[in-house]
Design an enzyme around this catalytic site. Structure first.
Site, PDB file in Angstrom:
ATOM      1  CG  ASP A  36      -2.188   0.834   1.021  1.00 33.87           C
ATOM      2  OD1 ASP A  36      -3.275   0.222   0.923  1.00 33.87           O
ATOM      3  OD2 ASP A  36      -2.100   2.082   0.945  1.00 33.87           O
ATOM      4  CG  ASP A  62       2.266   6.357  -4.976  1.00 33.40           C
ATOM      5  OD1 ASP A  62       1.585   5.920  -5.933  1.00 33.40           O
ATOM      6  OD2 ASP A  62       2.186   7.525  -4.566  1.00 33.40           O
ATOM      7  CG  ASN A  89      -7.668  -3.727  -4.067  1.00 34.94           C
ATOM      8  OD1 ASN A  89      -8.877  -3.845  -4.248  1.00 34.94           O
ATOM      9  ND2 ASN A  89      -7.164  -3.015  -3.051  1.00 34.94           N
ATOM     10  CE1 TYR A 155     -12.967   4.388  -9.237  1.00 37.94           C
ATOM     11  CE2 TYR A 155     -15.050   3.753 -10.223  1.00 37.94           C
ATOM     12  CZ  TYR A 155     -14.011   3.489  -9.356  1.00 37.94           C
ATOM     13  OH  TYR A 155     -14.022   2.326  -8.609  1.00 37.94           O
ATOM     14  CE  LYS A 159     -11.547   1.238 -10.688  1.00 38.23           C
ATOM     15  NZ  LYS A 159     -10.538   0.337 -10.094  1.00 38.23           N
TER      16      LYS A 159
HETATM   17  N1  LIG Z   1     -15.772   0.543  -2.644  1.00 35.97           N
HETATM   18  C1  LIG Z   1     -16.463   0.464  -3.753  1.00 35.97           C
HETATM   19  O1  LIG Z   1     -17.688   0.717  -3.767  1.00 35.97           O
HETATM   20  C2  LIG Z   1     -15.802   0.022  -5.040  1.00 35.97           C
HETATM   21  C3  LIG Z   1     -16.604  -0.430  -6.088  1.00 35.97           C
HETATM   22  C4  LIG Z   1     -16.006  -0.882  -7.248  1.00 35.97           C
HETATM   23  C5  LIG Z   1     -14.635  -0.878  -7.364  1.00 35.97           C
HETATM   24  N2  LIG Z   1     -13.868  -0.431  -6.352  1.00 35.97           N
HETATM   25  C6  LIG Z   1     -12.412  -0.489  -6.516  1.00 35.97           C
HETATM   26  O2  LIG Z   1     -11.883  -1.352  -5.544  1.00 35.97           O
HETATM   27  C7  LIG Z   1     -10.511  -1.028  -5.319  1.00 35.97           C
HETATM   28  C8  LIG Z   1     -10.239  -0.975  -3.821  1.00 35.97           C
HETATM   29  O3  LIG Z   1     -10.967   0.077  -3.266  1.00 35.97           O
HETATM   30  P1  LIG Z   1     -11.665   0.033  -1.839  1.00 35.97           P
HETATM   31  O4  LIG Z   1     -13.093   0.330  -2.069  1.00 35.97           O
HETATM   32  O5  LIG Z   1     -11.286  -1.181  -1.089  1.00 35.97           O
HETATM   33  O6  LIG Z   1     -11.056   1.366  -1.230  1.00 35.97           O
HETATM   34  P2  LIG Z   1     -10.176   1.735   0.051  1.00 35.97           P
HETATM   35  O7  LIG Z   1     -10.029   3.210  -0.019  1.00 35.97           O
HETATM   36  O8  LIG Z   1     -10.749   1.132   1.278  1.00 35.97           O
HETATM   37  O9  LIG Z   1      -8.766   1.041  -0.253  1.00 35.97           O
HETATM   38  C9  LIG Z   1      -7.936   1.468  -1.300  1.00 35.97           C
HETATM   39  C10 LIG Z   1      -6.488   1.323  -0.877  1.00 35.97           C
HETATM   40  O10 LIG Z   1      -5.671   1.650  -2.007  1.00 35.97           O
HETATM   41  C11 LIG Z   1      -4.585   2.425  -1.546  1.00 35.97           C
HETATM   42  N3  LIG Z   1      -4.068   3.264  -2.627  1.00 35.97           N
HETATM   43  C12 LIG Z   1      -4.681   4.304  -3.229  1.00 35.97           C
HETATM   44  N4  LIG Z   1      -3.878   4.855  -4.157  1.00 35.97           N
HETATM   45  C13 LIG Z   1      -2.726   4.126  -4.147  1.00 35.97           C
HETATM   46  C14 LIG Z   1      -1.513   4.214  -4.843  1.00 35.97           C
HETATM   47  N5  LIG Z   1      -1.286   5.183  -5.743  1.00 35.97           N
HETATM   48  N6  LIG Z   1      -0.554   3.297  -4.601  1.00 35.97           N
HETATM   49  C15 LIG Z   1      -0.754   2.327  -3.669  1.00 35.97           C
HETATM   50  N7  LIG Z   1      -1.875   2.220  -2.949  1.00 35.97           N
HETATM   51  C16 LIG Z   1      -2.858   3.111  -3.188  1.00 35.97           C
HETATM   52  C17 LIG Z   1      -5.133   3.256  -0.399  1.00 35.97           C
HETATM   53  O11 LIG Z   1      -4.094   3.706   0.469  1.00 35.97           O
HETATM   54  C18 LIG Z   1      -6.077   2.261   0.268  1.00 35.97           C
HETATM   55  O12 LIG Z   1      -5.435   1.527   1.288  1.00 35.97           O
HETATM   56  C19 LIG Z   1     -10.257   0.277  -6.086  1.00 35.97           C
HETATM   57  O13 LIG Z   1      -9.596  -0.020  -7.295  1.00 35.97           O
HETATM   58  C20 LIG Z   1     -11.667   0.796  -6.353  1.00 35.97           C
HETATM   59  O14 LIG Z   1     -11.716   1.613  -7.494  1.00 35.97           O
HETATM   60  C21 LIG Z   1     -14.419   0.040  -5.192  1.00 35.97           C
END
Ligand SMILES: NC(=O)c1ccc[n+]([C@@H]2O[C@H](COP(=O)([O-])OP(=O)(O)OC[C@H]3O[C@@H](n4cnc5c(N)ncnc54)[C@H](O)[C@@H]3O)[C@@H](O)[C@H]2O)c1
Length: 252
Positions: A36, A62, A89, A155, A159
Site C-alpha cells: 500500500d 505507491d 486492487n 473514474y 475502469k
Molecule cells: N468501494 C467500492 O464501492 C468500489 C466499487 C467498485 C470498485 N472499487 C475499486 O476497488 C478497489 C479498492 O478500493 P476500496 O473500495 O477497497 O477502497 P479503500 O479506499 O478502502 O482502499 C484502497 C487502498 O488503495 C490504496 N491506494 C490508493 N492509491 C494508491 C496508490 N497510488 N498506490 C498504492 N496504494 C494506493 C489506499 O491507500 C487504500 O489503502 C479500487 O480499485 C476501487 O476503485 C471500489
C-alpha cells in the site's frame, strides 16, 4: 487450501477489499506481500494475517512511482523466492467530476493510479511469469468498467480501460501460462468514500440517479471470494474476462 505455497502481491492491501483479499489469500496458504502507499495500514493488515498464523510481509509502494513498483516486485521475490499472483486492487475515486467540469490534473491522477499504476505492476511481473510459464493477474475493475455513469468521467474511463487492459493481456499471454481477469464490484462498504471531498454537484447527481435500483452494498469479504476464485486453479479455463458482482444491480 486453494493457494498453498503461492506468492501473491496485492496492491492497496491496507484497507477495504485489498485487506480482505490479503487475509483470505493468507488463510488459503499464500505467502502474501501486503502493499500500500500507506505503510501503517499495510502493517496493520500484516498483523491481522500473522496473528492468524498466516504468512505476510508489508511493502510501502505507491503504484504511480516506477521505482516503488520495482522495489515491490523485487521484495516479493527476495522474501518468498518467486511470484505467482498479482492482484491490482489499489484505486481512487474522481469526486464524481463530469466531463465538463474535470481538471487536467484530476483526470491525470485518476488515470495514473487506476490504469497506469496497474500497467506498471503487470509490466514488472510479466518477466517472472513468462520465465516460469505461470502467472495469475486479478485486476480490480468496477461497475464503472461496464456502465457509463456510476461515477465521474475519469473514474468511468479509467475502469473501462482496466477491462481493455485485462482483455489485451488475457489474449496476448494466453499461450504463455498467464491468466488475467477482472472483477466489477457494485457499491462495496470500504473506506473509498473518505477519499472524496467536495464532489462535483452535477456529476454526482447524474451518477446517483440510478442508485435507488441498487439492491444493497457488498462487503469486502464477498469480493475477496471472487478474487480467490480468479487467483486459484479453480478458474484455470477463465481468462480475459470480468466477473460482475453487484447483488443484481446491473441486471435491471
Ligand atoms: N468501494 C467500492 O464501492 C468500489 C466499487 C467498485 C470498485 N472499487 C475499486 O476497488 C478497489 C479498492 O478500493 P476500496 O473500495 O477497497 O477502497 P479503500 O479506499 O478502502 O482502499 C484502497 C487502498 O488503495 C490504496 N491506494 C490508493 N492509491 C494508491 C496508490 N497510488 N498506490 C498504492 N496504494 C494506493 C489506499 O491507500 C487504500 O489503502 C479500487 O480499485 C476501487 O476503485 C471500489
Amino acid at each position: 487450501m486453494k493457494l498453498d505455497g503461492k506468492v501473491a502481491v496485492i496492491t492497496g492491501a491496507g484497507s477495504g477489499m485489498g485487506r480482505a483479499i490479503a487475509t483470505l489469500f493468507a488463510h488459503e496458504g499464500a505467502n502474501v506481500v501486503v502493499s500500500d502507499m500507506n505503510l501503517d495500514t499495510a502493517e496493520q493488515t500484516v498483523k491481522i494475517i500473522t496473528e492468524n498464523d498466516g504468512q505476510a510481509i508489508s511493502c510501502k509502494a505507491d503504484i504511480t512511482d516506477q521505482s516503488d513498483v520495482e522495489t515491490l516486485i523485487r521484495q516479493a521475490v527476495d522474501a518468498y523466492g518467486s511470484l505467482d499472483i498479482l492482484v491490482n486492487n489499489a484505486g481512487m475515486m474522481d469526486n464524481m467530476y463530469s466531463a465538463g467540469n474535470i481538471s487536467d490534473s484530476l483526470w491525470s491522477k485518476v488515470m495514473d493510479v487506476n490504469v497506469t499504476g496497474m500497467m506498471r505492476t503487470i509490466r514488472e511481473s510479466l518477466p517472472i511469469f513468462l520465465k516460469k510459464n505461470y502467472g495469475v493477474i486479478v485486476n480490480m475493475g468496477s461497475s464503472s468498467s461496464l456502465n457509463g455513469s456510476r461515477a465521474g468521467a475519469a473514474y468511468t474511463a479509467s475502469k473501462h480501460a482496466v477491462l481493455g487492459l485485462t482483455k489485451n493481456i488475457g489474449f496476448q499471454y494466453a499461450e504463455s501460462g498467464v491468466r488475467c481477469n477482472a472483477i466489477a464490484p457494485g457499491a462495496v462498504d470500504t473506506n473509498i468514500g473518505t477519499t472524496m471531498s467536495e464532489p462535483d454537484e452535477f456529476g454526482m447527481s447524474r451518477a446517483m440517479s440510478g442508485s435507488s435500483n441498487n439492491p444493497r452494498s457488498g462487503k469486502p469479504e464477498e469480493v475477496a471470494q471472487i478474487a480467490l476464485f480468479l487467483a486459484s486453479d479453480d478458474s484455470n479455463f477463465v481468462s480475459g474476462d470480468i466477473i460482475n458482482a453487484d447483488a443484481g444491480w446491473m441486471a435491471y
